[in-house]
Design an enzyme around this catalytic site. Sequence first.
Site, PDB file in Angstrom:
ATOM      1  N   HIS A 192      -7.242   0.634  -1.099  1.00 32.74           N
ATOM      2  CA  HIS A 192      -6.425  -0.357  -1.814  1.00 32.74           C
ATOM      3  C   HIS A 192      -7.299  -1.595  -1.956  1.00 32.74           C
ATOM      4  O   HIS A 192      -7.496  -2.333  -1.006  1.00 32.74           O
ATOM      5  CB  HIS A 192      -5.147  -0.632  -1.022  1.00 32.74           C
ATOM      6  CG  HIS A 192      -4.130  -1.406  -1.786  1.00 32.74           C
ATOM      7  ND1 HIS A 192      -2.848  -1.587  -1.329  1.00 32.74           N
ATOM      8  CD2 HIS A 192      -4.185  -2.057  -2.977  1.00 32.74           C
ATOM      9  CE1 HIS A 192      -2.164  -2.311  -2.202  1.00 32.74           C
ATOM     10  NE2 HIS A 192      -2.956  -2.616  -3.201  1.00 32.74           N
TER      11      HIS A 192
ATOM     12  N   GLU B 267       0.632   9.625  -5.625  1.00 32.90           N
ATOM     13  CA  GLU B 267       1.149  10.974  -5.399  1.00 32.90           C
ATOM     14  C   GLU B 267       2.045  11.431  -6.551  1.00 32.90           C
ATOM     15  O   GLU B 267       2.015  12.594  -6.934  1.00 32.90           O
ATOM     16  CB  GLU B 267       1.900  11.049  -4.072  1.00 32.90           C
ATOM     17  CG  GLU B 267       0.963  11.089  -2.886  1.00 32.90           C
ATOM     18  CD  GLU B 267       1.638  11.595  -1.639  1.00 32.90           C
ATOM     19  OE1 GLU B 267       1.216  12.660  -1.151  1.00 32.90           O
ATOM     20  OE2 GLU B 267       2.588  10.933  -1.179  1.00 32.90           O
TER      21      GLU B 267
ATOM     22  N   THR C 298       0.815  -1.220   0.000  1.00 31.78           N
ATOM     23  CA  THR C 298       0.000   0.000   0.000  1.00 31.78           C
ATOM     24  C   THR C 298       0.850   1.272   0.000  1.00 31.78           C
ATOM     25  O   THR C 298       0.509   2.222  -0.725  1.00 31.78           O
ATOM     26  CB  THR C 298      -0.982  -0.012   1.180  1.00 31.78           C
ATOM     27  OG1 THR C 298      -1.794  -1.188   1.085  1.00 31.78           O
ATOM     28  CG2 THR C 298      -1.876   1.220   1.187  1.00 31.78           C
TER      29      THR C 298
END
Length: 134
Positions: A74, A48, A40
């Site tokens: 996720h 990002e 994750t």
Amino acid sequence: MQERPEPTFAPGLSARVELTVTDADTAQAVGSGDVPVLGTPRVLALAEAATVAATATVMPAGMTTVGLRVELDHRAPTPVGRTVRAQARLATVDGRRLLFEVRVTDGEDTVADGRVERVLVDRQRFVERASRGA
């Protein structure tokens, strides 16, 4: 000290980045679990990176964005060797705050989705402040 004018970012700016998953990207390697699938933290870093890429071509000199808030689901595991793609789209601009919608996919399957909020800052002032521990 003269204030720098704030740039105008338009909703709709977008970018896509991709990553082929290696052993170094797994939950085992990054310490977020004990399974050999995409971790994750790496999913978040990829999302990002897509937000940064979305504003890179219109970012004024001396300015940057920094992460402020993340909401990320996720949803599916990705094994080593697969290539995932993160797409970020600027959804909302509120002054210096930029809200992105992000989606990470493995082919047609959604691996993760959510929102990333970033804030526009003067890069030098931000680094100086961080160096002072303020």
